[in-house]
Scaffold this motif. Structure first.
Motif, PDB file in Angstrom:
ATOM      1  N   ARG A 119      45.161 -45.730  43.589  1.00  0.00           N
ATOM      2  CA  ARG A 119      46.870 -45.540  43.539  1.00  0.00           C
ATOM      3  C   ARG A 119      47.686 -45.008  44.817  1.00  0.00           C
ATOM      4  N   GLY A 120      47.704 -44.553  45.263  1.00  0.00           N
ATOM      5  CA  GLY A 120      48.753 -43.993  46.449  1.00  0.00           C
ATOM      6  C   GLY A 120      48.378 -45.185  47.987  1.00  0.00           C
ATOM      7  N   ASP A 121      47.440 -45.827  47.889  1.00  0.00           N
ATOM      8  CA  ASP A 121      47.446 -46.188  48.764  1.00  0.00           C
ATOM      9  C   ASP A 121      48.232 -47.922  48.466  1.00  0.00           C
ATOM     10  N   ARG A 122      48.222 -48.279  47.489  1.00  0.00           N
ATOM     11  CA  ARG A 122      49.068 -49.201  46.989  1.00  0.00           C
ATOM     12  C   ARG A 122      50.401 -48.875  47.378  1.00  0.00           C
ATOM     13  N   VAL A 123      50.839 -48.371  46.586  1.00  0.00           N
ATOM     14  CA  VAL A 123      51.737 -47.607  46.682  1.00  0.00           C
ATOM     15  C   VAL A 123      52.681 -47.712  48.418  1.00  0.00           C
ATOM     16  N   ILE A 124      51.924 -46.230  49.275  1.00  0.00           N
ATOM     17  CA  ILE A 124      52.564 -46.932  50.757  1.00  0.00           C
ATOM     18  C   ILE A 124      52.611 -48.068  50.969  1.00  0.00           C
ATOM     19  N   SER A 125      50.930 -48.871  51.249  1.00  0.00           N
ATOM     20  CA  SER A 125      51.345 -50.476  51.884  1.00  0.00           C
ATOM     21  C   SER A 125      52.508 -50.952  51.719  1.00  0.00           C
ATOM     22  N   ALA A 126      52.970 -50.615  50.168  1.00  0.00           N
ATOM     23  CA  ALA A 126      53.947 -51.717  49.211  1.00  0.00           C
ATOM     24  C   ALA A 126      55.450 -51.481  49.594  1.00  0.00           C
ATOM     25  N   VAL A 127      55.449 -50.264  50.328  1.00  0.00           N
ATOM     26  CA  VAL A 127      56.075 -49.499  51.022  1.00  0.00           C
ATOM     27  C   VAL A 127      56.430 -50.017  52.428  1.00  0.00           C
ATOM     28  N   LEU A 128      55.249 -49.910  53.073  1.00  0.00           N
ATOM     29  CA  LEU A 128      55.764 -50.589  54.240  1.00  0.00           C
ATOM     30  C   LEU A 128      55.896 -51.894  54.308  1.00  0.00           C
ATOM     31  N   ALA A 129      55.302 -52.674  53.615  1.00  0.00           N
ATOM     32  CA  ALA A 129      55.174 -54.034  53.629  1.00  0.00           C
ATOM     33  C   ALA A 129      57.081 -54.485  53.589  1.00  0.00           C
TER      34      ALA A 129
END
Length: 156
Positions: A119-129
């Motif tokens: 779940r954290g992978d999506r959060v990190i990707s979203a924050v980076l985006a």
């Protein structure tokens, strides 16, 4: 600091054109890398390397501008251009940091293809985006404002 001229032309307007082209292209690559996986794979390390070049060009451009200002004098339009130009370094740093973070994060994620997505992978990707869009927009707007002020200081 007395910077050299190139073929009789001051260094500032020559370098600034490289920055005016490279920064928006890097910003576009950063946003594409954030939202289009195929673009991210194709761009690879190009985006952080371009951001590094932008980061290196900014202080050189500022120094060349200071050198040119000594020749031109402290005109109000030049002062305005200079004040805007001094706002660019933090944006260039942010562009570089986000580009490296994005590249590093996606390299890390692809290095473990067998691992289940967390779940954290999506959060990190979203924050980076989100960071990529903000930094790309902010740095591009700054370069446009700085360039417009510079053009007005020369052409009126």
């Amino acid at each position: 600091m007395d910077l050299p001229d190139i073929a009789g032309l001051p260094l500032h307007p020559l370098i600034v054109h490289a920055l005016v082209v490279l920064l928006p292209l890097t910003a576009i690559a950063l946003v594409l890398g954030a939202i289009v996986p195929a673009a991210r794979r194709r761009l690879g390390a190009v985006t952080p390397l371009a951001a590094l070049l932008v980061l290196a060009l900014v202080p050189v451009t500022i120094l060349a501008g200071e050198d040119l200002k000594e020749t031109v004098g402290p005109l109000p339009a030049v002062e305005h251009h200079e004040s805007l130009g001094r706002m660019l370094p933090p944006w260039a740093v942010a562009l570089f940091v986000v580009a490296v973070a994005q590249w590093g994060w996606h390299r890390f994620r692809t290095s473990r293809p067998d691992a289940e997505p967390r779940r954290g992978d999506r959060v990190i990707s979203a924050v980076l985006a989100v960071a990529a869009v903000i930094v790309a927009a902010g740095s591009t707007v700054m370069i446009v404002l700085i360039g417009e002020a510079g053009a007005r200081s020369v052409w009126g």
